[in-house]
Design an enzyme around this catalytic site. Structure first.
Site, PDB file in Angstrom:
ATOM      1  N   CYS A 912       0.793  -1.131   0.071  1.00  0.00           N
ATOM      2  CA  CYS A 912      -0.070  -0.124  -0.005  1.00  0.00           C
ATOM      3  C   CYS A 912       0.842   1.284   0.108  1.00  0.00           C
ATOM      4  O   CYS A 912       0.425   2.371  -0.614  1.00  0.00           O
ATOM      5  CB  CYS A 912      -1.067   0.036   1.076  1.00  0.00           C
ATOM      6  SG  CYS A 912       0.090  -0.265   2.746  1.00  0.00           S
ATOM      7  N   ASN A 913       1.926   1.278   0.667  1.00  0.00           N
ATOM      8  CA  ASN A 913       2.884   2.381   0.615  1.00  0.00           C
ATOM      9  C   ASN A 913       4.314   2.066   0.303  1.00  0.00           C
ATOM     10  O   ASN A 913       5.128   2.838   0.570  1.00  0.00           O
ATOM     11  CB  ASN A 913       2.793   2.904   2.065  1.00  0.00           C
ATOM     12  CG  ASN A 913       3.529   1.953   3.224  1.00  0.00           C
ATOM     13  OD1 ASN A 913       3.496   1.123   3.012  1.00  0.00           O
ATOM     14  ND2 ASN A 913       3.050   2.575   4.317  1.00  0.00           N
TER      15      ASN A 913
END
Length: 944
Positions: A912-913
């Site tokens: 996600c990051n």
């Protein structure tokens, strides 16, 4: 019909009454004598009953008489008092006058439309502007009995009026009440014209004579009494190189300077001093003693030497001087000596004269179009492809006047006043010169010039579509440096227009004219084979302007009409802003307005990923596609954009798996749509929807599509090169067919216009194609049809479904601003890997860059094979493709998770990051083993 005849008779009686009125006072006779002094120019009709006189003091008179020596009263034509008349022509009952400013006026009888003003009024007593010739630089005008013919500076001929005998040269016998272009003379540029009562003679720049119209008296010189509806060369004069031509009522005279002879043909009745009475059907020399001095042999019929026999009018003087209003004065055009005087003089008296001269030329569309002509003769080749303008002269003029601010401002002022009146429907290629000349006279970088350029852009956009296409063709034939300069000019005024919108908070207009011109120029460049690069059209200020517009809460959708001005980063900014705006909803509370970004919760199971995705898409409402996805893999932790990328990556790989049978696969490792697709199957609708959702959610997905798909998405026709990318062997074979020089070898291949489909069926590429052999003559057609079938016709239904789905999945229309190659990168991601940039952009949490674990990690990473590096990228970000903006903008973090027992834990990632959770290890060997295990474990999720 009877009413029309009565109106015609009344109009003739009215004019006849005017010419029969005799003078009552001696003062009138004296006025007549005054008009006949040296320096006056006069013109008469065939019978000399209707005479126009331009006096040496600038006054313009019209008079009628019933006999050559009878006293009559001239009428001052007051309506033309403000115009400097340079040429006049008389018909039987109508008159024409050409002004120095390039305007043609007509008045008198109009029963056959001979005034050319489009009016049905049979009699117009006052001069009216012939608007149909507006902007055309005329060289000469001529009037017949009830028809008129004019010729432009570049040899184009226009005619109107009575056409009973074909005297207009248009190929028919219908009267014309507006000027019509004589297309039959297009390749035989005229330098002089003359009209008889019902016939016309045209002299070409090569010395040939063309006649048409009434031939009953042999006045056409074709050894016949037949009428001619189109121009026909006088064959008897072929090779003689005629320099002058003049028409009487039913006869024609020509002068051949090399022989010093005047030839005549037609009806005589003794009026030329000849004893012959019968009609002469072919040109024969006149047996008369004429002055020994020859006419000017330049073929332009601009000057005629006067006779030395005082008081005796020779045949040459009678017909070439009086009948044709010699000397022929022209409209005002720019001359080098004038420009030099403009720049050097500064006295107030001279300034007024200079202003008057500037106003005369630059307030007239015709005078501008008649200036800067290519003196090497190219202006005689003026067409829809050739402007006839010497652009070097235009630039030279600009460099001169820019040195004198007063002169430049005066020129610009007159241009600014002229622009709103430019014609929206030109009738001649010569009309378009003004659009090529003026931008290069408006290069100075100031607010006033930008305002004038805006008016020019508006004038261009007022052109009808067919006329705009002509201008585009002329633009495409400009030299590359000039074309590039034209773009710079309109980029400057575009920036000025946009800054005004920012400074004054004005609402967006329907169109920003200068930007519209830039987009048109971009399309011209594409059609011309991309002589300039895309970045020549980019405006680097646009990213900041778009950002400022968004900060002000202003809609940037209007700018999407002009994609050529944006580089790819600016386009992505616009796309992100548009998608973000669509994804927002407003929750209005009593005390405030809360802005919330909408999300579409999208739970899926890895073991039946496509099944779950298809169910979500089939059951979705259209408004759900305006929300950003929040993907949740059932039974797993984690959220964010990394999971979105992972979803699209895994779904694309599943769809493109050969076992799925969705797409056709080729040795090029690319996929394409199947030739046969069920009309009830929604697979391609769903696949397109998924593809569109990736675009909307700022994700990239590894569909191995060829460039042809992205061209088709942007309505750009795929080419043979695109087919070769998809099917290299077929593409090379087709290229070899185009290169083959041996007709025998081509025919021996026994190829026909058919295409074999995968199932073994045969498709004809054209009607009866199975019976048409491919030859050198038709091979280009065969190749074009083959490419079109493979990339268009055979996959029409699945591609239409795919595009319908894509538009649903990406409700933001901003995707349309991307070029096909940009769209390809945006949707598929980069495959150019610079691993040094990956290290350069890495950040660290609970680590220092100098920590031994970090050093060990990069040592291990650089030792990995290329494929393993790509798999690590997929493990880290959810995709083995690089973001569209490149690795230089790709930032990932390495974090110490503070594991209890690091030796028993794998490195893990938060996609996600883009964070790598890297426990501390004691050696490179252990780190390498753990990293490889993590990569291989993630392959089970279908990321690679």
């Amino acid at each position: 019909m009877a009413g029309a005849r009565q109106r015609q008779r009344r109009a003739r009686r009215q004019l006849s009454g005017q010419r029969r009125r005799a003078p009552q006072e001696l003062r009138d006779a004296g006025e007549c004598v005054q008009l006949e002094r040296k320096g006056d120019v006069q013109c008469s009709n065939c019978d000399e009953t209707h005479i126009l006189v331009c006096s040496c003091d600038g006054k313009f008179y019209e008079r009628w008489t019933t006999a050559p020596n009878k006293i009559f009263k001239p009428r001052l034509v007051k309506e033309l008092g403000n115009h400097d008349i340079v040429q006049v022509a008389c018909g039987d009952y109508h008159s024409m006058a050409l002004s120095k400013g390039g305007n043609l006026f007509a008045w008198g009888l109009n029963t056959h439309g001979q005034l050319g003003v489009g009016s049905q009024d049979p009699h117009i007593p006052k001069p009216h502007l012939v608007k149909g010739l507006k902007g055309i630089p005329l060289a000469q005008i001529a009037a017949g009995g009830a028809h008129n013919v004019v010729v432009s500076l570049s040899g184009a001929v226009y005619s109107w009026g009575k056409n009973k005998f074909g005297q207009l040269g248009l190929g028919h016998t219908e009267d014309m009440d507006r000027p019509s272009y004589v297309g039959a003379l297009e390749h035989w540029k005229a330098v002089f014209i003359s009209c008889g009562a019902d016939h016309t003679a045209v002299l070409s720049k090569d010395g040939l004579v063309y006649t048409f119209g009434a031939g009953g008296a042999g006045q056409l010189g074709h050894n016949s009494t037949r009428n001619e509806l189109t121009p026909r060369v006088v064959a008897e004069l072929w090779g003689a190189r005629v320099s002058h031509v003049a028409c009487g009522r039913q006869h024609t005279l020509v002068y051949v300077p090399s022989l010093d002879k005047v030839y005549s043909f037609g009806s005589y009745e003794g009026q030329l001093g000849s004893e012959r009475k019968a009609n002469q059907l072919i040109p024969l020399p006149i047996d008369l003693l004429v002055d020994n001095k020859k006419f000017c042999q330049e073929g332009t019929s601009q000057n005629v030497t006067e006779t030395t026999a005082e008081g005796q009018e020779s045949i040459i003087e009678l017909f070439f001087k009086k009948r044709n209003s010699y000397p022929l004065n022209g409209i005002a055009t720019l001359q080098r000596k004038e420009v030099k005087a403009w720049i050097s003089n500064s006295s107030s008296q001279c300034c007024e004269t200079i202003k008057k001269n500037i106003r005369l030329i630059f307030s007239s569309e015709a005078c501008i179009n008649g200036s800067f002509l290519d003196k090497r003769g190219k202006h005689f080749k003026t067409s829809k492809e050739i402007s006839g303008v010497d652009m070097a002269e235009v630039l030279c003029f600009y460099k001169k006047i820019i040195k004198n601010a007063a002169v430049y401002q005066e020129v610009q002022k007159e241009i600014k006043n002229l622009l709103p009146s430019l014609s929206s429907s030109p009738i001649s290629p010569e009309n378009f010169r003004v659009y090529l000349i003026l931008p290069f006279l408006l290069q100075q970088e100031d607010v006033s010039t930008c305002c004038t350029l805006k008016l020019l852009a508006q004038a261009i956009l007022r052109l009808q579509q067919k006329d705009l296409q002509t201008l585009e063709c002329l633009w495409s034939n400009l030299e590359t440096d000039l074309f590039k300069n034209l773009i710079i000019i309109f980029k400057r005024v575009s920036l000025y227009s946009l800054i005004r919108l920012l400074d004054f908070a004005e609402q967006f207009p329907k169109e920003i004219e200068a930007l519209e011109i830039l987009q048109i120029l971009y399309q011209v460049n594409l059609r011309a084979g991309c002589r300039l690069q895309d970045n020549d059209f980019y405006m680097p200020e646009m990213e900041q302007i778009v950002f400022l517009f968004s900060r002000m809460g202003r809609e940037v959708t209007m700018l999407l009409k002009y994609p050529c001005i944006f580089d790819v980063n600016c386009k992505m900014l616009i796309h992100h802003l548009k998608c973000n705006a669509l994804s927002l909803c407003f929750n209005i509370c009593p005390s405030s307005i809360e802005v919330i970004q909408k999300e579409w919760i999208f739970p899926v199971r890895r073991e039946c990923l496509l099944h779950d995705i298809w169910n979500h898409l089939r059951n979705a409402k259209n408004k759900q596609f305006t929300c950003f996805l929040r993907v949740e893999f059932v039974g797993e932790e984690g959220t964010g954009c990394g999971l979105r990328r992972e979803l699209f990556s895994v779904a694309a790989k599943a769809l493109c798996d050969p076992q799925s049978g969705v797409f056709r696969h080729f040795p090029s490792r690319l996929v394409w749509f199947p030739e046969q697709a069920s009309s009830h199957d929604d697979t391609f609708l769903l696949a397109g929807t998924l593809f569109g959702m990736a675009m909307y959610n700022h994700c990239w997905t590894p569909f191995p599509f060829p460039k042809a798909l992205f061209k088709k998405m942007q309505h750009v026709e795929p080419t043979l090169d695109d087919l070769e990318e998809l099917i290299p062997a077929v593409g090379r074979s087709l290229k070899n067919i185009l290169k083959e020089e041996s007709e025998h070898k081509l025919e021996s291949l026994q190829m026909t216009f058919v295409q074999m489909e995968e199932g073994g069926s045969v498709v004809e590429l054209k009607k009866n194609g199975a019976n048409i052999l491919v030859t050198k003559h038709n091979r280009k057609e065969f190749v074009d049809l083959y490419v079109n079938y493979v990339l268009n016709e055979s996959i029409r239904k699945p591609f239409e479904d795919f595009m319908q789905g894509f538009i649903r999945g990406c409700p933001a229309e901003s995707w349309k601003i991307f070029l096909p190659v940009e769209l390809q990168v945006l949707l598929l991601g980069h495959t150019d890997y610079d691993w040094q940039l990956l290290k350069k952009n890495a950040t660290y949490m609970h680590y220092e860059e100098s920590h031994q674990t970090i050093k060990n990690f990069w040592t291990v990473f650089y030792k990995l094979p290329e494929e393993k590096k790509k798999k690590f990228l997929a493990f880290l970000s959810g995709s083995d493709r690089i973001a569209p903006y490149g690795l230089e903008y790709f930032v990932f973090s390495i974090e110490d998770p503070f594991c209890q027992n690091p030796d028993n834990s794998y490195p893990s990632a938060r996609t996600c990051n883009c964070t790598l959770l890297l426990p501390r290890y004691s050696s490179e060997e252990i780190l390498e083993e753990k990293l490889l295990c993590a990569i291989e474990y993630s392959e089970g999720f279908g990321l690679m």
